[in-house]
Enzyme design. Structure first.
Site, short mmCIF file in Angstrom:
data_model
loop_
_atom_site.label_atom_id
_atom_site.label_comp_id
_atom_site.label_asym_id
_atom_site.label_seq_id
_atom_site.Cartn_x
_atom_site.Cartn_y
_atom_site.Cartn_z
N GLN A 153 -8.30 -18.18 13.24
CA GLN A 153 -7.17 -18.92 12.69
C GLN A 153 -7.74 -19.78 11.56
OE1 GLN A 153 -5.70 -22.24 14.95
NE2 GLN A 153 -3.61 -22.00 14.21
N ALA A 155 -9.70 -23.29 18.27
CA ALA A 155 -9.81 -23.44 16.82
C ALA A 155 -9.60 -24.89 16.39
CB ALA A 155 -8.80 -22.54 16.12
N GLY A 156 -9.42 -25.78 17.35
CA GLY A 156 -9.12 -27.18 17.02
C GLY A 156 -10.30 -27.88 16.37
N THR A 190 -0.28 -24.25 17.85
CA THR A 190 -0.75 -23.42 18.96
C THR A 190 -0.10 -22.01 18.95
OG1 THR A 190 0.81 -24.75 20.23
CG2 THR A 190 -1.50 -25.20 20.57
N GLY A 235 4.38 -33.17 27.22
CA GLY A 235 5.49 -32.22 27.21
C GLY A 235 5.98 -32.15 28.65
N LEU A 288 -7.57 -20.93 23.31
CA LEU A 288 -7.40 -21.58 22.01
C LEU A 288 -8.58 -22.52 21.74
CD1 LEU A 288 -3.60 -22.45 22.12
CD2 LEU A 288 -4.74 -20.33 21.41
N HIS A 325 -37.82 -46.22 25.38
CA HIS A 325 -38.43 -47.34 26.09
C HIS A 325 -37.44 -48.47 26.39
CE1 HIS A 325 -41.68 -45.93 23.30
NE2 HIS A 325 -40.74 -46.15 22.40
#
Ligand code: TTP
Length: 395
Positions: A78, A8-9, A84, A135, A6, A310
């Site tokens: 996507q 596509a974030g 997700t 989670g 995945l 520098h």
């Protein structure tokens, strides 16, 4: 096993670093972040890599093209970031058997991913101290079967967090049509819930894992992967410099006299370091960067085309593409009270969990001579500071 990555974030928490580059393509040691995810999949025996792309998709396509380390690569688009499960659904037409899903902004140790593939159907888990932020998986008494998954619970059923890597049975292709979640997304955890009901899903504990969502996690990713590099000097190293330990100087890079580099560190192609510079910590000097006389760079990431020419100090910092620090720019990376440095992420003040942490400079930012920058400061893309300024607020 076909592996969906995945990628596509939008990486909004990583701004301004993601303004020019999508998060999966941010540099980690000698390759983009999601190439490390892909490496783990390849080493675990993936038969095909399917990248789900969206935001700044071309950068991902150009890097991986149609093959990566001998494994065929394809892309699914996507268009809107709707979650997700929605992302995996974009790849559905390409799936024709059991398949794995990995987050393209997570770094996994390859051995654990191999275990995940072997134990399919399975889900990767990691022991955490604060499960309420993740989670969380519940398991049967023997810990051999996942019995539930719950997002950021007040009363966590275990300390096993979902590490965003899954090996699904072929039937899961049909389970991707989940309903919208409370936060208005189509979530892969709801696909996992269906899998748990239908089959015995094994929790596979990872030995090492990193979710790269915020700038300091990109520093941690570089600490991990720059730390794994082995000494290799392919570029031009002029006399009178000293390269200690695991230092990589890529072909086309130059190290001038009087430079000391303490590994682990990598100087990428086209970069020029010195004369008389000191580079230490897990540092990445990106392609075509210039680090000049009297400059110290410690535990930092300099993205391509950045110049610190520098008399400057840069510690524990992330400088985006084409940043220019004027002579004498100094980065503060430690608070006087010794507390963890904080940073503002999407308008919220957050602890980085680091005592030593410097600044984030967005692509194209330029500092005037003798600028001093406070720990945790964020300079937006193309920001400017005046000569002699002491900058303590984000701009
Ligand atoms: P997140 O980290 O939740 O989202 P993000 O990468 O856009 O970052 P931010 O929250 O800072 O904006 O996503 C987890 C993974 O899933 C990551 O690899 C991106 C991917 N993803 C998609 O491909 N499509 C989606 O619709 C979503 C929500 C995530």
């Amino acid at each position: 096993m076909q592996t969906v990555i995945l990628a596509a974030g939008e990486g909004t928490r990583m701004r301004p670093l993601t303004e020019a580059v999508p998060k999966p393509m941010l540099p980690v040691a000698d390759r983009p972040l999601c190439a490390h995810t892909a490496d783990a999949a390849v080493e675990a025996g993936a038969s095909e890599l399917i990248f789900v792309v969206g935001y700044e998709a071309d950068a991902v396509r150009e890097y991986f093209d149609d093959e990566y380390r001998g494994v065929p690569v394809s892309f699914a688009v996507q268009r809107e970031q709707r979650g997700t499960a929605d992302a995996v659904r974009a790849a559905r037409d390409r799936l024709d058997g059991p398949f794995a899903v990995l987050n393209g902004d997570n770094i996994y140790d390859p051995e654990s991913v191999a275990n995940l593939f072997e134990a399919a159907p399975s889900i990767a888990a990691i022991e955490v101290e604060t499960p309420e932020n993740y989670g969380v998986l519940s398991t049967d008494g023997a810990g051999e079967r996942v019995t539930g998954i719950v997002e950021k619970p007040d009363d966590p059923p275990s300390t096993l967090a979902n590490a965003g890597a899954y090996a699904f049975p072929e039937a899961a292709i049909e389970w991707l049509d989940v309903g919208e979640s409370e936060r208005g997304e189509y979530e892969i955890t709801d696909v996992v819930s269906k899998a748990i009901k239908a089959e015995a899903v094994t929790p596979v504990t990872l030995t090492r894992w990193l979710d790269v969502g915020r700038p300091w996690e990109l520093l941690a990713a570089n600490e991990w992967k720059v730390g794994e590099l082995e000494r290799r000097i392919d570029g031009e190293v002029r006399g009178g410099s000293e390269l200690r330990g695991d230092v990589v100087i890529e072909a086309g890079a130059t190290v001038e006299p009087g430079v000391v580099i303490e590994g682990p560190a990598i100087v990428r192609s086209g970069a020029d370091v010195g004369p008389n510079a000191y580079v230490r910590g897990a540092t990445l000097i990106g392609e075509n960067c210039h680090v000049g006389h009297g400059v110290e760079i410690k535990s930092s990431v300099l993205m391509s085309g950045t110049n610190v020419p520098h008399l400057s100090y840069v510690g524990d910092s992330l400088l985006g593409q084409d940043v220019n620090f004027g002579a004498g720019t100094q980065v503060g990376n430690l608070r006087h009270d010794g507390e963890h440095v904080e940073q503002t992420v999407k308008g919220e003040r957050v602890s980085t969990g680091r005592r030593k942490y410097g600044v984030v400079a967005g692509p194209g930012a330029k500092t005037g001579i003798n600028t001093s920058l406070a720990p945790g400061l964020v300079l937006s893309a193309n920001a400017r500071t005046a000569p002699g300024e002491s900058v303590t607020r984000d701009r």
